[in-house]
Design a protein around this motif. Structure first.
Motif, short mmCIF file in Angstrom:
data_model
loop_
_atom_site.label_atom_id
_atom_site.label_comp_id
_atom_site.label_asym_id
_atom_site.label_seq_id
_atom_site.Cartn_x
_atom_site.Cartn_y
_atom_site.Cartn_z
N GLY A 2 7.64 -29.16 47.02
CA GLY A 2 6.49 -30.02 47.29
C GLY A 2 5.78 -30.43 46.01
O GLY A 2 5.96 -29.84 44.95
N HIS A 62 -5.67 -34.80 48.56
CA HIS A 62 -5.45 -34.86 50.00
C HIS A 62 -5.15 -36.27 50.50
O HIS A 62 -4.29 -36.47 51.35
N GLN A 70 -3.64 -38.63 49.29
CA GLN A 70 -2.32 -39.15 48.98
C GLN A 70 -1.20 -38.47 49.77
O GLN A 70 -0.03 -38.74 49.54
N CYS A 71 -1.59 -37.64 50.74
CA CYS A 71 -0.61 -37.00 51.61
C CYS A 71 -1.10 -37.09 53.05
O CYS A 71 -1.56 -36.09 53.62
N HIS A 103 -0.65 -34.48 56.02
CA HIS A 103 -1.29 -33.16 56.13
C HIS A 103 -2.27 -33.09 57.29
O HIS A 103 -2.64 -31.98 57.72
N ASN A 116 0.75 -27.82 55.17
CA ASN A 116 0.62 -28.28 53.79
C ASN A 116 -0.36 -27.35 53.07
O ASN A 116 -1.58 -27.56 53.10
N CYS A 131 -0.08 -29.42 48.96
CA CYS A 131 1.34 -29.55 48.68
C CYS A 131 1.92 -30.55 49.66
O CYS A 131 1.80 -30.39 50.87
N CYS A 132 2.53 -31.59 49.14
CA CYS A 132 3.03 -32.67 49.99
C CYS A 132 4.55 -32.69 49.95
O CYS A 132 5.16 -32.54 48.88
N THR A 186 6.19 -35.17 52.03
CA THR A 186 6.56 -36.43 52.70
C THR A 186 6.23 -37.65 51.85
O THR A 186 6.23 -38.77 52.36
N ARG A 205 4.02 -40.45 50.36
CA ARG A 205 2.80 -41.04 50.92
C ARG A 205 2.99 -41.45 52.38
O ARG A 205 2.16 -42.17 52.94
#
Length: 783
Positions: free
Chosen positions: A59, A64, A66-67, A70, A77, A90-91, A93, A95
């Protein structure tokens, strides 16, 4: 308010808090922007865990906002460290709202259902267009040119014939989506998550034709910036989204309350919450506000539906005394209904504010799905309001020698005159000016910036012609445009954004200009504006407008005149008064802007575009209705998105605000994003609240990282890159330098080094030849 970073001093900005002025306050904590929860609330849902030092499962740690995945139910996340004090998530996916593994492969869709949806779509469009064609000859269906709504139409109209064709194609596709949903071939989750790219829409827009070798120059319409996705950011394409839309039918019907009933009228919300008041900033001046509108017009132009002949649609009867009955309304109507006892409009027997929905844009993947609104400008900061967004428009704006066309007013260069009747003053000697976006006459202070930047192009073009004798006029023009765009972008990222967002937010989102070439380009990032940015967050600027424009004159030792703002909307002829441009610029630099808060001057909330009428439009109500038109989710959903806890009780706001909110919203889950954003206190070092700051910072990060022609990128990315020496010269430029070089010099001989801040200690005016206002050496651009 908080602290505003300035190159010389830290100026403390304190505002007396009025009853509703005591806006939503977030205790300082670890969330991005310095705000993390309110009052005694617990932290965000993920905050019980210690932030990860390294994200699991490969990830990436991002803010926040930008994901967006979540906030999906069941998402996992974990939090992570962005820097020493800020946390992100932690992303996994990118955007996207969902991972590719979440995407459903729907080969089971019945071919007959798809064919039926296509046929139904074409039949419905034919019916709608037939109804609209019949309205063209009905006087009640066309806005009267003397109505305040006509001025609003001029602010939203496009003369680009491509937009109407694309808009009809978009209608075909949403009609098909409606039919497929009615046949249960598409679910609400399919629509919300965009899991519809397996269904071919009845209409597919043509893919842009790009040159085999990338051009040295940015295209005029925004096409071909990204070779893999050539339509990203182009004119007449759709706005993106941070969150899936909140349409009551999942496709295009306007949002309703969380309890399933219609929301209160946008005017009722405006009347209760968005009051008139004066809370001047102690640091930022009115030029900061005006430049913000200049940026917004460049990258976002909402395009509304019109009748087939281009006439503006009326949704109100008898000049606003009632709403047209449904059978007489155009299908794009969403009129704002007024209470009979409206405190202002009631005295004029007004029961309806005209409102026409935004034109739609089809997706280039040919899919059906929810409605996507059209941006009539290219999404990039490319001065489309100066150069236009089409080759045809540019041809009308150019002049021989690589120059932009001008109106020579006794030796002074003003923008060229237009033959369209879009200005209210038509007497002999009156002026109405042409611009790249057709909106340059909207307010005279905006026309002044159009003038200044037109002159800057011509100043650079003439200098380049003298330095490069072998260049033809095309080369002179495109090279001058390339430099002007770089200057404009540098001023945005180096001067304007830091005063809006503060240094910490600039750093977290990677917005601060580099010392050399930037290294942040990412071809997977779509730079297109989000609907949340264009219809809510960036409209914070309507709160900082003052009701008066102060015109200063050193020769007359002070204020020369004070002009009511509505008196110079679509009335730019004062620019023909020889010293007026200098005097207005001095006034914009001296006069404080208003603070960002739930107050909007009556010049905009009661008298906008009033012309000869005793009343005008309510811009606050229009903003609220526009957000609903675009399917923006409620304010709480964006609090969740940026890492804040949702509001669960109106009493989490100060008492006066809580009482007013409860009169127009049945639940905190209903609060409109634009309204909620204005109720937040500013973040540290900035002038807007956490929610708006995140949305705006994310957007300008996309415009930097997803734009191959961003001015700081080197030759490995940008085929029109500047040399390191040229880039150093561009980074000397400030707005103060632009004003010094392009004012009339009649009453301006000195300006403050930071043109966006008031003349306070540390920012005292200096002569234009001062080393504090360095000039770019164009000799470095000799080829």
């Amino acid at each position: 308010m908080n602290f505003v970073r300035f190159q010389y001093h830290i100026l403390i900005y304190i505002v007396v808090l009025y009853p509703i002025k005591s806006v939503l306050s977030e205790p300082h904590g670890m969330a991005l922007g310095g705000h993390y929860g309110i009052h005694d609330e617990k932290e965000h849902i993920h905050s019980t865990e210690r932030p990860c030092a390294v994200c699991p499962r490969h990830g990436v740690c991002v803010p926040h906002v930008q994901c967006p995945a979540h906030v999906r139910p069941g998402s996992r996340n974990p939090q992570c460290h962005l820097d020493g004090m800020r946390v992100g998530v932690c992303c996994f996916t990118g955007r996207s709202h969902a991972a590719e593994s979440d995407r459903k492969f729907r080969s089971s869709i019945n071919v007959e259902d798809v064919k039926a949806a296509h046929n139904q779509s074409r039949q419905k469009l034919k019916q709608w267009l037939g109804h609209a064609e019949g309205l063209q000859n009905e006087h009640y269906a066309v806005v009267n040119a003397t109505s305040p709504s006509y001025g609003h139409h001029l602010s939203m109209v496009t003369y680009d014939k491509r937009a109407q064709k694309l808009g009809r194609g978009a209608l075909l596709n949403i009609f098909a989506a409606q039919e497929l949903k009615s046949r249960q071939a598409l679910s609400d989750d399919d629509l919300a998550m965009g899991f519809t790219d397996h269904t071919d829409g009845p209409y597919c827009p043509p893919v842009p034709s790009c040159p085999h070798a990338p051009s040295r120059y940015r295209s005029i319409d925004g096409n071909c910036n990204n070779q893999g996705n050539p339509s990203w950011g182009a004119v007449n394409t759709g706005y993106g989204r941070l969150l899936p839309p909140s349409y009551s039918d999942g496709i295009w019907a306007i949002r309703i309350s969380a309890n399933g009933v219609p929301l209160a009228s946008a005017r009722a919300v405006s009347s209760a919450l968005i009051l008139d008041g004066s809370h001047p900033s102690r640091t930022h001046n009115l030029l900061f506000m005006q430049f913000g509108q200049f940026i917004a017009h460049d990258i976002s132009t909402g395009v509304v539906f019109t009748l087939g002949n281009g006439s503006p649609i009326s949704c109100c009867d008898s000049n606003g005394e009632d709403v047209l009955p449904p059978e007489k309304q155009h299908w794009a109507c969403a009129p704002i209904v007024l209470d009979e006892g409206d405190v202002f409009y009631g005295q004029f027997s007004q029961r309806c504010i005209n409102f026409v929905r935004t034109q739609l844009a089809p997706d280039f993947d040919c899919s059906v799905g929810y409605a996507t609104q059209m941006n009539g400008a290219s999404h990039y900061p490319d001065m489309s309001h100066l150069y236009g967004s089409s080759a045809e428009k540019l041809a009308r704006l150019r002049a021989p020698g690589g120059l932009l066309a001008t109106f020579n007013d006794y030796g002074r260069e003003l923008p060229p005159l237009t033959h369209r009747k879009e200005c209210l003053n038509v007497h002999d000697g009156a002026a109405c000016f042409e611009s790249g976006d057709n909106h340059g006459n909207q307010v005279i202070s905006l026309t002044v910036l159009h003038t200044i930047w037109t002159r800057e192009h011509n100043r650079i073009a003439r200098t380049l012609a003298g330095l490069n004798s072998a260049w033809d006029e095309d080369t002179i023009f495109w090279e001058a445009r390339r430099i002007v765009l770089a200057e404009f972008q540098h001023i945005i990222y180096n001067e304007w954004l830091p005063l809006l967002l503060g240094s910490k937010t600039m750093q977290v989102f990677g917005l601060t200009p580099s010392s050399g070439y930037a290294l942040s380009y990412d071809p997977s990032i779509n730079p297109s504006l989000t609907a949340e940015f264009a219809t809510a967050a960036m409209r914070f600027g309507h709160s900082i407008v003052d009701s008066q424009l102060t015109v200063l004159s050193p020769q007359h030792k002070g204020v020369y005149e004070s002009i009511s703002l509505p008196e110079v909307m679509f009335q730019p002829s004062r620019l023909r008064i020889k010293p007026f441009l200098d005097r207005l610029l001095l006034g914009l630099m001296w006069q404080p802007m208003q603070s960002v808060d739930p107050f909007v001057t009556e010049a905009l909330s009661r008298y906008m575009f009033h012309g000869g009428n005793p009343y005008g439009l309510d811009l606050a109500a229009i903003n609220i209705q526009r957000g609903r038109d675009h399917g923006l989710q409620s304010y709480n959903e964006y609090r969740r998105l940026v890492g804040l806890e949702p509001i669960t009780d109106f009493h989490q706001f100060p008492s006066s605000a809580a009482q007013r909110l409860s009169t127009v919203y049945t639940s905190p889950e209903d609060i409109d994003l634009w309204v909620g954003g204005l109720l937040e206190e500013p973040i540290e070092g900035g002038v807007i609240g956490t929610t708006f700051a995140n949305i705006i910072a994310d957007q300008f990060a996309k415009l930097k990282r997803g734009d191959k022609y961003y001015y700081e990128y080197g030759p490995d990315i940008n085929h029109g890159a500047f040399t390191t020496n040229q880039l150093s010269e561009i980074k000397k430029v400030t707005l103060s330098r632009i004003l010094c070089d392009n004012s009339d010099g009649i009453e301006i001989s000195a300006v403050s080094p930071n043109a966006f801040l008031r003349s306070l200690p540390g920012n005292d005016p200096v002569q234009c030849d001062s080393p504090l206002i360095p000039a770019m050496d164009l000799a470095k651009f000799v080829v």
